[in-house]
Design an enzyme around this catalytic site. Structure first.
Site, short mmCIF file in Angstrom:
data_model
loop_
_atom_site.label_atom_id
_atom_site.label_comp_id
_atom_site.label_asym_id
_atom_site.label_seq_id
_atom_site.Cartn_x
_atom_site.Cartn_y
_atom_site.Cartn_z
N TYR A 168 0.83 -1.20 0.00
CA TYR A 168 0.00 0.00 0.00
C TYR A 168 0.87 1.25 0.00
O TYR A 168 0.63 2.19 -0.78
CB TYR A 168 -0.92 0.00 1.22
CG TYR A 168 -1.66 1.31 1.38
CD1 TYR A 168 -2.75 1.63 0.57
CD2 TYR A 168 -1.24 2.26 2.33
CE1 TYR A 168 -3.41 2.84 0.69
CE2 TYR A 168 -1.90 3.48 2.45
CZ TYR A 168 -2.97 3.76 1.63
OH TYR A 168 -3.61 4.97 1.74
N ARG A 215 1.88 8.37 12.88
CA ARG A 215 1.52 9.60 13.57
C ARG A 215 0.02 9.86 13.56
O ARG A 215 -0.55 10.36 14.53
CB ARG A 215 2.25 10.78 12.90
CG ARG A 215 1.92 12.15 13.45
CD ARG A 215 2.25 13.23 12.43
NE ARG A 215 1.42 13.09 11.22
CZ ARG A 215 1.72 13.64 10.06
NH1 ARG A 215 2.83 14.32 9.90
NH2 ARG A 215 0.91 13.48 9.01
N ARG A 225 -10.98 5.34 9.12
CA ARG A 225 -9.97 4.82 8.20
C ARG A 225 -8.93 4.04 8.98
O ARG A 225 -8.53 4.47 10.07
CB ARG A 225 -9.31 5.95 7.41
CG ARG A 225 -10.30 6.74 6.54
CD ARG A 225 -9.71 8.05 6.07
NE ARG A 225 -8.64 7.85 5.10
CZ ARG A 225 -8.81 7.84 3.78
NH1 ARG A 225 -10.03 7.99 3.28
NH2 ARG A 225 -7.82 7.68 2.96
N PHE A 285 15.40 19.42 -1.52
CA PHE A 285 14.05 18.92 -1.76
C PHE A 285 13.85 17.56 -1.13
O PHE A 285 12.80 17.28 -0.52
CB PHE A 285 13.80 18.86 -3.26
CG PHE A 285 12.47 18.28 -3.66
CD1 PHE A 285 11.35 19.08 -3.77
CD2 PHE A 285 12.33 16.92 -3.92
CE1 PHE A 285 10.12 18.55 -4.14
CE2 PHE A 285 11.12 16.38 -4.28
CZ PHE A 285 10.00 17.20 -4.39
#
Length: 413
Positions: A168, A215, A225, A285
């Site tokens: 997932y 978290r 969910r 980044f």
């Protein structure tokens, strides 16, 4: 996805009023941007919690490619998140979403999600997608296709095994890491090996996504969910939602630490990946979200607040990480620091103790490794200015976000 959810500092609110204006790190290139590309940057700033600043600090044409990549995946994720779209309509949309990139007029006006403008004005985004060089279009379309298929697969099933958890997270975040890496190499700002090593890129995404899932236990549970894998939580409780009960705290912490330990196994790959980067803007980044994640993971470890509220890294801490994570040695030091913090919190009685200690030992060894500094260093003045602007913007957002939230939704703006 890795783009959609990032390590959440205490000031991570949606700063829409500040971002109503065009980009704040891309001011120098606005004169040459088309109106539709300007609009894309407005959408980027309106929908991104954490990535707008670092995307706009990327060099050259890579900046535009990553901006469009973000918006395409944000649109795809908005479809997935919208619980008002019936499954018989949502599944084909997710599977076919990549084809909409080449349909001039395709848009979706029935979403109730807060970021629905990226679907309602998708023709603007798809236009700028089609304006990208072919090598960028191929990457974005391929990742969009694979992610949409993966999202559709998990719509009707829960994450059961640890293997499925990896799968997932690969679909919603690992693929983003793979796509970004391919864009970096396509831009020639990075070596071909960066885009070719899918395993390392996948680990970059999995580490961020697992940190977010860990978290966000309480928020996701309250929303109905479930992203914690059953193979993990079923060792400690009959139901995932039982962890909120005070009498289940010990079991809850055991499960939490089990999952943190699993996430830590990706950190050595993160260090290896970052060590290969040679462009400073790409390094910033990639590195900033990763150091935010290790700080967040340390804050979560063995912390009852995961089951009672929101675990945050402080605004000042977030700004410091953004300012410091500009070279490999500093990133290794940050990772070593937070790994040591976790080490000090490992209980003698924790069921995952041995595995946690082993994972931390591997990280410690990796964080002490010496890497040739491959980044093309920019002048200290440029670096300081870029990162200071990002940091000051971050601080500014915390003071303006409350006003932004009161301005109503984006349609009113």
């Amino acid at each position: 996805s890795i783009f959609v959810k990032a390590a959440r500092p205490s000031c991570a609110l949606r700063p829409t009023s500040f971002y109503r204006h065009t980009t704040f790190l891309c001011l120098s290139c606005q004169e040459s941007m088309s109106e539709s590309l300007r609009t894309c940057y407005v959408y980027l700033n309106q929908t991104s919690r954490s990535f707008a600043a670092v995307i706009q600090a990327l060099d050259g044409e890579l900046r535009h490619a990553v901006c469009i990549f973000y918006l395409v995946l944000r649109a795809l994720d908005t479809v997935e998140d919208d619980m008002t779209i019936p499954l018989e309509k949502k599944v084909p949309m997710l599977n076919n979403f990549h084809t909409y990139l080449y349909q001039d007029e395709w848009c979706f006006t029935e979403s109730q999600e807060k970021d629905r403008q990226v679907l309602e004005d998708f023709p603007t985004i798809s236009l700028e997608f089609r304006n990208l060089a072919q090598e960028y279009r191929e990457v974005i379309s391929d990742i969009c296709h694979r992610m949409g298929v993966g999202m559709a697969e998990f719509l009707e099933k829960k994450v059961e095994s640890m293997k499925e958890w990896d799968k997932y997270c690969h679909y919603v975040a690992g693929l983003v890491g793979i796509g970004l890496s391919q864009l970096f190499s396509a831009s020639q700002l990075e070596d071909p090996e960066v885009g070719q090593d899918s395993d390392l890129a996948n680990s970059m995404g999995l580490f961020l996504q697992k940190t977010n899932i860990i978290r966000d236990y309480l928020e996701d549970t309250q929303d109905g969910r479930a992203f914690w894998p059953k193979e993990a939580w079923s060792q400690f409780a009959d139901r995932l939602e039982d962890f909120v009960q005070p009498e289940k705290l010990e079991s809850a912490l055991s499960c939490l630490n089990f999952l943190v330990t699993d996430a830590l196994r990706h950190v050595p790959d993160v260090i290896t990946y970052l060590s290969r980067l040679r462009n400073q803007s790409v390094f910033n980044f990639c590195a900033i979200p990763q150091v935010m994640a290790i700080a967040t993971l340390s804050a979560c470890y063995n912390n009852p607040m995961v089951f009672q509220g929101v675990v945050k890294i402080r605004k000042g801490q977030a700004v410091t990480l953004m300012m410091e994570a500009t070279n490999m040695r500093a990133v290794q030091a940050i990772i070593a620091q937070y790994s040591q913090e976790i080490l000090h919190k490992v209980s003698l009685t924790d069921p995952s103790r041995d595995k946690t200690l082993h994972a931390l030992a591997v990280i410690r060894e990796k964080s002490q490794s010496s890497y040739a500094n491959r980044a093309n260093h920019l002048s200290p003045m440029y670096l300081s200015a870029a990162m200071l602007l990002a940091a000051l913007s971050w601080q500014y957002l915390s003071t303006t976000a409350a006003q932004a939230q009161g301005t109503g939704d984006m349609q009113g703006q």
